[in-house]
Write a protein that holds these residues in place. Structure first.
Motif, PDB file in Angstrom:
ATOM      1  N   ASN A 110       7.408  13.470  -1.805  1.00 36.84           N
ATOM      2  CA  ASN A 110       7.282  12.031  -2.009  1.00 36.84           C
ATOM      3  C   ASN A 110       6.165  11.714  -2.996  1.00 36.84           C
ATOM      4  N   HIS A 111       6.378  10.619  -3.726  1.00 36.29           N
ATOM      5  CA  HIS A 111       5.374  10.153  -4.673  1.00 36.29           C
ATOM      6  C   HIS A 111       5.084   8.674  -4.426  1.00 36.29           C
ATOM      7  N   PHE A 112       3.806   8.344  -4.393  1.00 42.77           N
ATOM      8  CA  PHE A 112       3.421   6.940  -4.317  1.00 42.77           C
ATOM      9  C   PHE A 112       3.473   6.347  -5.718  1.00 42.77           C
ATOM     10  N   VAL A 113       3.802   5.064  -5.786  1.00 37.86           N
ATOM     11  CA  VAL A 113       3.931   4.381  -7.071  1.00 37.86           C
ATOM     12  C   VAL A 113       2.882   3.280  -7.145  1.00 37.86           C
ATOM     13  N   TYR A 114       2.125   3.261  -8.249  1.00 37.23           N
ATOM     14  CA  TYR A 114       1.080   2.263  -8.434  1.00 37.23           C
ATOM     15  C   TYR A 114       1.206   1.631  -9.819  1.00 37.23           C
ATOM     16  N   LEU A 115       0.737   0.394  -9.947  1.00 39.54           N
ATOM     17  CA  LEU A 115       0.676  -0.242 -11.256  1.00 39.54           C
ATOM     18  C   LEU A 115      -0.526   0.290 -12.027  1.00 39.54           C
ATOM     19  N   THR A 116      -0.315   0.551 -13.304  1.00 43.13           N
ATOM     20  CA  THR A 116      -1.434   0.903 -14.176  1.00 43.13           C
ATOM     21  C   THR A 116      -2.233  -0.370 -14.483  1.00 43.13           C
ATOM     22  N   ASP A 129       0.837  -1.195   0.000  1.00 38.39           N
ATOM     23  CA  ASP A 129       0.000   0.000   0.000  1.00 38.39           C
ATOM     24  C   ASP A 129       0.875   1.249   0.000  1.00 38.39           C
ATOM     25  N   ASN A 130       0.530   2.196  -0.853  1.00 34.69           N
ATOM     26  CA  ASN A 130       1.253   3.469  -0.914  1.00 34.69           C
ATOM     27  C   ASN A 130       2.762   3.255  -1.017  1.00 34.69           C
ATOM     28  N   CYS A 131       3.167   2.439  -1.965  1.00 31.10           N
ATOM     29  CA  CYS A 131       4.580   2.126  -2.163  1.00 31.10           C
ATOM     30  C   CYS A 131       5.329   3.354  -2.690  1.00 31.10           C
ATOM     31  N   THR A 132       6.573   3.547  -2.247  1.00 32.11           N
ATOM     32  CA  THR A 132       7.427   4.626  -2.750  1.00 32.11           C
ATOM     33  C   THR A 132       8.743   4.039  -3.250  1.00 32.11           C
ATOM     34  N   ALA A 133       9.473   4.832  -4.023  1.00 36.79           N
ATOM     35  CA  ALA A 133      10.772   4.382  -4.527  1.00 36.79           C
ATOM     36  C   ALA A 133      11.728   4.097  -3.368  1.00 36.79           C
ATOM     37  N   LYS A 134      11.648   4.917  -2.320  1.00 37.40           N
ATOM     38  CA  LYS A 134      12.517   4.706  -1.163  1.00 37.40           C
ATOM     39  C   LYS A 134      12.204   3.377  -0.474  1.00 37.40           C
ATOM     40  N   MET A 135      10.928   3.038  -0.372  1.00 40.82           N
ATOM     41  CA  MET A 135      10.536   1.759   0.224  1.00 40.82           C
ATOM     42  C   MET A 135      11.081   0.592  -0.588  1.00 40.82           C
ATOM     43  N   LEU A 136      11.036   0.709  -1.915  1.00 35.71           N
ATOM     44  CA  LEU A 136      11.579  -0.329  -2.782  1.00 35.71           C
ATOM     45  C   LEU A 136      13.081  -0.467  -2.573  1.00 35.71           C
ATOM     46  N   GLN A 137      13.749   0.675  -2.499  1.00 33.94           N
ATOM     47  CA  GLN A 137      15.199   0.690  -2.308  1.00 33.94           C
ATOM     48  C   GLN A 137      15.579  -0.016  -1.003  1.00 33.94           C
ATOM     49  N   GLU A 138      14.880   0.311   0.070  1.00 35.80           N
ATOM     50  CA  GLU A 138      15.230  -0.223   1.386  1.00 35.80           C
ATOM     51  C   GLU A 138      14.816  -1.685   1.542  1.00 35.80           C
ATOM     52  N   SER A 139      13.622  -2.042   1.078  1.00 34.44           N
ATOM     53  CA  SER A 139      13.138  -3.412   1.275  1.00 34.44           C
ATOM     54  C   SER A 139      13.890  -4.417   0.428  1.00 34.44           C
ATOM     55  N   LEU A 140      14.356  -3.994  -0.747  1.00 34.02           N
ATOM     56  CA  LEU A 140      15.063  -4.902  -1.643  1.00 34.02           C
ATOM     57  C   LEU A 140      16.578  -4.740  -1.581  1.00 34.02           C
ATOM     58  N   GLY A 141      17.045  -3.748  -0.806  1.00 29.46           N
ATOM     59  CA  GLY A 141      18.487  -3.541  -0.680  1.00 29.46           C
ATOM     60  C   GLY A 141      19.131  -3.118  -1.984  1.00 29.46           C
ATOM     61  N   LEU A 142      18.458  -2.228  -2.721  1.00 29.21           N
ATOM     62  CA  LEU A 142      18.939  -1.812  -4.038  1.00 29.21           C
ATOM     63  C   LEU A 142      19.469  -0.386  -4.006  1.00 29.21           C
TER      64      LEU A 142
END
Length: 304
Positions: A92-98, A50-63
């Motif tokens: 901040n921007h939330f990222v969603y799938l189209t 829910d309400n995913c951000t680029a920073k969350m992706l970076q931290e959760s995946l270690g990228l």
């Protein structure tokens, strides 16, 4: 005990090599698509968070931040995702799938499930249960011992072409975000790598870039220090000191007589460290417009 440790290490690495082949098989046969496993995992996280951000992706995946940013931009360009500005924090921007992105993700997920079923179909129920139990055991043990310890930082003394791209992006982002330097600095960064590179050291934690420092050969007795940077999250852990000490020790071993570097007067963070190692200001240039800012350049020297 020593033999036991060596045996465990060998078996661990043997399993890693085997499982790398399994992942390669999955990557080649499951998806049959232009998406890598990392890109597919990013789609999974966006879809399920829910309400995913680029920073969350970076931290959760270690990228790496730059790597995630490039993937997000490509996905956005190809209408796989869309961004929505956070009302509470406009930065901040939330990222969603189209709709198209959801369709792509579900097809990838379906293919993945079919491939795993294909792998398991010739394994009887008893061995399937044993396999899954073993996987759970590996996950449990490694999770307990990896996630709750401080990251170990290592320094390697070689670099690959991908490292150069990372160094350039890290430097560009740091000076743009911290000091407001414009895109002309990026052109300058590319030019700096045209010199005769003597050495580059990369500091890493968990396989991720956390800092770097390099040497460019000036003449037979003199080298120039370049590209010194430590990620903000690691700046109080002594990594800058380790990198600089490694560089100075190397120069002494190679019998260089002088190390110099160019910086600007507004760069306050590294100055105490340069002084600590004995660097002294030997030249100051007149203030001028540089990279979109009025800057005063300084040359620092260390006689060995």
């Amino acid at each position: 005990m020593k033999n036991n440790i060596n045996s465990c290490t060998c078996e661990f690495r043997k399993f890693n090599r085997f499982y790398t082949n399994v992942l390669g098989f999955l990557n080649e046969h499951i998806y049959d698509s232009p998406f890598s496993l990392t890109e597919t995992r990013i789609l999974f996280e966006i879809y399920n968070t829910d309400n995913c951000t680029a920073k969350m992706l970076q931290e959760s995946l270690g990228l790496d931040r730059g790597y995630v940013s490039r993937i997000i931009k490509r996905f956005e360009k190809e209408n796989i995702i869309y961004k929505q500005k956070c009302e509470e924090d406009g930065r901040n921007h939330f990222v969603y799938l189209t709709t198209s992105g959801i369709s792509i993700y579900k097809k990838l997920e379906e293919k993945a499930n079919h491939q795993v079923e294909y792998i398991l179909k010739d394994i009887d129920d008893k061995n399937q249960k044993e396999l899954i139990d073993s996987m759970k055991t590996i996950e449990c043990i490694l999770s307990q011992h990896l996630h709750h310890k401080e990251s170990v930082v290592s320094i390697r003394d070689y670099y690959l072409s991908e490292d150069i791209k990372i160094i350039i992006e890290k430097q560009r982002a740091f000076f743009a975000d911290t000091y407001g330097w414009d895109e002309t600095f990026l052109d300058y960064l590319y030019e700096t790598f045209d010199a005769e590179i003597e050495k580059i050291w990369i500091a890493e934690s968990g396989g991720k870039f956390v800092g770097c420092i390099g040497l460019v050969k000036h003449n037979e007795k003199t080298v120039q220090l370049r590209w010194f940077l430590v990620e903000s999250a690691f700046r109080k852990e002594g990594i800058g000191t380790q990198l600089l000490q490694t560089l100075v020790d190397y120069c002494k071993e190679k019998k260089y007589e002088r190390i110099f570097l160019w910086t600007v007067s507004s760069m306050s963070t590294a100055r105490p460290l340069y002084k600590k190692f004995g660097f002294e200001i030997t030249e100051v240039k007149k203030e001028k417009l540089l990279w979109g800012q009025n800057l005063t350049e300084e040359c620092w020297d260390l006689k060995l």
